[in-house]
Motif scaffolding. Structure first.
Motif, mmCIF file in Angstrom:
data_model
loop_
_atom_site.group_PDB
_atom_site.id
_atom_site.type_symbol
_atom_site.label_atom_id
_atom_site.label_comp_id
_atom_site.label_asym_id
_atom_site.label_seq_id
_atom_site.Cartn_x
_atom_site.Cartn_y
_atom_site.Cartn_z
ATOM 1 N N MET A 194 0.899 -1.491 0.144
ATOM 2 C CA MET A 194 -0.110 -0.076 0.176
ATOM 3 C C MET A 194 0.796 1.272 0.108
ATOM 4 S SD MET A 194 -3.153 -1.096 0.241
ATOM 5 C CE MET A 194 -4.310 0.171 1.157
ATOM 6 N N ILE A 195 0.459 1.980 -0.818
ATOM 7 C CA ILE A 195 1.460 3.175 -0.954
ATOM 8 C C ILE A 195 0.535 4.533 0.019
ATOM 9 C CG2 ILE A 195 2.025 5.394 -2.572
ATOM 10 C CD1 ILE A 195 1.842 3.335 -4.659
ATOM 11 N N PRO A 196 1.395 4.781 0.892
ATOM 12 C CA PRO A 196 0.853 6.015 1.908
ATOM 13 C C PRO A 196 0.487 7.308 1.105
ATOM 14 C CG PRO A 196 3.248 5.746 2.219
ATOM 15 C CD PRO A 196 2.969 4.697 1.223
ATOM 16 N N LEU A 197 -0.641 7.828 1.706
ATOM 17 C CA LEU A 197 -1.144 9.094 0.868
ATOM 18 C C LEU A 197 -1.573 10.079 1.876
ATOM 19 C CD1 LEU A 197 -3.821 9.136 -2.068
ATOM 20 C CD2 LEU A 197 -4.333 10.336 -0.093
ATOM 21 N N PHE A 198 -1.155 11.267 1.900
ATOM 22 C CA PHE A 198 -1.387 12.430 2.799
ATOM 23 C C PHE A 198 -2.282 13.284 1.878
ATOM 24 C CE2 PHE A 198 2.725 10.703 4.474
ATOM 25 C CZ PHE A 198 2.589 10.871 5.739
ATOM 26 N N LEU A 199 -3.383 13.898 2.742
ATOM 27 C CA LEU A 199 -3.929 14.936 2.447
ATOM 28 C C LEU A 199 -3.218 16.384 2.715
ATOM 29 C CD1 LEU A 199 -7.558 13.858 2.696
ATOM 30 C CD2 LEU A 199 -6.263 13.721 0.521
ATOM 31 N N LEU A 200 -3.174 17.331 2.167
ATOM 32 C CA LEU A 200 -2.569 18.584 2.634
ATOM 33 C C LEU A 200 -3.566 19.596 2.292
ATOM 34 C CD1 LEU A 200 -0.415 20.653 3.592
ATOM 35 C CD2 LEU A 200 0.365 20.827 1.338
ATOM 36 N N THR A 201 -4.352 19.943 3.053
ATOM 37 C CA THR A 201 -5.441 21.136 3.042
ATOM 38 C C THR A 201 -5.236 22.193 4.124
ATOM 39 O OG1 THR A 201 -7.965 21.238 2.829
ATOM 40 C CG2 THR A 201 -6.985 19.913 4.848
ATOM 41 N N GLY A 202 -6.225 23.334 4.081
ATOM 42 C CA GLY A 202 -5.972 24.416 4.871
ATOM 43 C C GLY A 202 -6.860 25.444 4.209
ATOM 44 N N PHE A 203 -7.443 26.497 5.167
ATOM 45 C CA PHE A 203 -8.330 27.401 4.670
ATOM 46 C C PHE A 203 -7.521 28.355 3.672
ATOM 47 C CE2 PHE A 203 -11.304 31.229 4.912
ATOM 48 C CZ PHE A 203 -12.494 30.455 4.645
ATOM 49 N N LEU A 204 -8.440 29.071 2.929
ATOM 50 C CA LEU A 204 -7.962 30.082 1.729
ATOM 51 C C LEU A 204 -6.941 31.083 2.577
ATOM 52 C CD1 LEU A 204 -11.265 31.003 0.283
ATOM 53 C CD2 LEU A 204 -9.691 29.377 -0.825
ATOM 54 N N GLY A 205 -5.828 31.220 1.733
ATOM 55 C CA GLY A 205 -4.843 32.153 2.527
ATOM 56 C C GLY A 205 -3.996 31.618 3.641
ATOM 57 N N GLY A 247 -2.399 10.384 6.762
ATOM 58 C CA GLY A 247 -2.766 11.531 7.712
ATOM 59 C C GLY A 247 -3.307 12.505 6.894
ATOM 60 N N ILE A 248 -4.160 13.324 7.625
ATOM 61 C CA ILE A 248 -4.492 14.809 7.048
ATOM 62 C C ILE A 248 -3.683 15.786 7.683
ATOM 63 C CG2 ILE A 248 -6.674 16.294 6.852
ATOM 64 C CD1 ILE A 248 -8.318 13.756 7.209
ATOM 65 N N ILE A 249 -3.169 16.544 6.806
ATOM 66 C CA ILE A 249 -2.348 17.668 7.336
ATOM 67 C C ILE A 249 -2.960 19.000 7.005
ATOM 68 C CG2 ILE A 249 0.078 18.870 6.879
ATOM 69 C CD1 ILE A 249 1.104 16.114 5.930
ATOM 70 N N VAL A 250 -3.122 19.865 8.066
ATOM 71 C CA VAL A 250 -3.892 20.923 7.937
ATOM 72 C C VAL A 250 -3.187 22.244 7.974
ATOM 73 C CG1 VAL A 250 -5.824 22.395 8.569
ATOM 74 C CG2 VAL A 250 -6.189 20.151 7.911
ATOM 75 N N THR A 251 -2.878 23.263 7.336
ATOM 76 C CA THR A 251 -2.246 24.312 7.576
ATOM 77 C C THR A 251 -3.313 25.593 8.074
ATOM 78 O OG1 THR A 251 -2.720 25.108 5.332
ATOM 79 C CG2 THR A 251 -0.628 24.355 5.581
ATOM 80 N N VAL A 252 -2.703 26.193 9.408
ATOM 81 C CA VAL A 252 -3.529 27.245 9.946
ATOM 82 C C VAL A 252 -2.859 28.440 10.068
ATOM 83 C CG1 VAL A 252 -4.658 27.952 12.088
ATOM 84 C CG2 VAL A 252 -4.810 25.520 11.302
ATOM 85 N N ASP A 253 -3.189 29.633 9.560
ATOM 86 C CA ASP A 253 -2.568 30.998 9.513
ATOM 87 C C ASP A 253 -2.336 31.353 11.025
ATOM 88 O OD1 ASP A 253 -1.990 33.562 9.324
ATOM 89 O OD2 ASP A 253 -3.036 33.941 7.398
ATOM 90 N N ALA A 254 -1.220 32.057 11.525
ATOM 91 C CA ALA A 254 -0.999 32.373 12.813
ATOM 92 C C ALA A 254 -1.454 33.617 13.175
ATOM 93 C CB ALA A 254 0.836 32.478 13.318
#
Length: 332
Positions: A1-12, A125-132
């Motif tokens: 199985m090939i590991p797959l990551f989702l990279l998401t995060g709100f606009l900007g 895993g699900i990776i999420v960006t958050v603006d400081a």
């Protein structure tokens, strides 16, 4: 199985800036990156335009970058068979960058429903960006931002170089309140250790970590948040130390599917089932993966813990779900 990551995060939130740095790092070597917003700022010069014969570009770092054409299933299938035929270099993992308004649950569902994807790719895993700077306000104002964060396994606090100490701490507090179980990374100007971000050595089953309460920021946090007020999202931990029968497990899943349904943003944990072995359990909305048998060496302290994240769900519903498997509801 090939590991797959989702990279998401709100606009900007800085995910495109982050990704444009990561794809050139050694830690991203042997990674296939799928961009679902072609022409994103900072990446269009490394993507191959739609309609060209070659739709994937090998970067100097050894990572492949391509624009999604058609459905996710079509793109992954094409990449997989191009890889198997030797038409592109072999990749060991996939990172999918979603749009700023995407709900991760829809993609997770697609990964499990599609037979081809389910047999060849495993959600790591699900990776999420958050603006400081603006993240806390966005989490309060936009349900898309709060849902993305609530479903995250790993959170990247971006733009910390643009925020003063108070703003950074407000952002950390907002993240911990909404998702106290995710690993927390911090990035300035898109700089981040890609190898650590994509490390799968500590994962078991569907993105389950050996230390589910650990954080990457170097601090020991004590979380008192059991309710999440933004947009009615709540997180609970169900603690079930005893063995769960297959019948009880099936009744529990049916209850969650029919009773919570689309309000169930994410469920993941490890239960000891009737065969005596620990199993990874994973669900998103109506969809549950078959329990995956884990090694007998799985640390005992993480067996029996299930994290349940849902929207507009009452305490009585959470208690009813817990009772079906003989679990106690503890603080998130």
């Amino acid at each position: 199985m090939i590991p797959l990551f989702l990279l998401t995060g709100f606009l900007g939130s800085g995910k495109t800036t982050l990704l444009s740095r990561l794809i050139r790092s050694d830690g991203f070597r042997d990674t296939a990156v799928i961009i679902n917003e072609f022409g994103a700022v900072g990446l269009d010069h490394v993507l191959v335009a739609k309609g060209e014969e070659s739709r994937a570009l090998l970067l100097d770092s050894g990572c492949l970058c391509c624009a999604m054409d058609g459905s996710l299933a079509t793109t992954l299938e094409r990449l997989y068979y191009d890889r198997e035929r030797g038409e592109i270099p072999r990749f060991d993992r996939v990172v999918i960058e979603t749009s700023g308004l995407a709900e991760p649950g829809l993609i997770v569902n697609a990964l499990h429903i599609d037979r081809f994807m389910a047999r060849r790719f495993s959600l790591a895993g699900i990776i999420v960006t958050v603006d400081a700077v603006f993240g806390p306000r966005q989490l309060q104002e936009f349900v898309e931002a709060s849902v993305q964060l609530a479903m995250a396994d790993r959170v990247i606090l971006t733009k910390i170089d643009l925020a003063d100490a108070d703003l950074r701490e407000q952002a950390r507090s907002a993240i911990r309140a909404l998702n106290p179980h995710a690993s927390l990374f911090e990035a300035a100007g898109g700089n981040l250790d890609a190898a650590r971000l994509l490390d799968t050595s500590g994962l078991r089953g569907d993105g389950l970590a050996d230390t589910p309460h650990g954080h990457e920021d170097g601090h020991d946090h004590h979380h008192e948040h059991d309710h999440i007020h933004a947009h009615g999202i709540a997180a609970r931990v169900l603690h079930c130390p005893q063995t769960v029968s297959w019948t009880s497990y099936a009744d529990w899943v049916r209850f969650l599917q029919s009773g919570l349904g689309s309000r169930l943003l994410r469920l993941k944990g490890i239960l000891r089932l009737e065969d005596g072995q620990p199993h990874a359990v994973h669900g998103v909305q109506h969809l549950f993966s078959p329990p995956e048998t884990l090694s007998a060496a799985t640390p005992s302290e993480i067996i029996g813990n299930v994290v349940l994240i849902a929207r507009d769900v009452g305490d009585d519903e959470i208690q009813a779900a817990a009772q079906l498997i003989g679990a106690a509801v503890i603080r998130a």
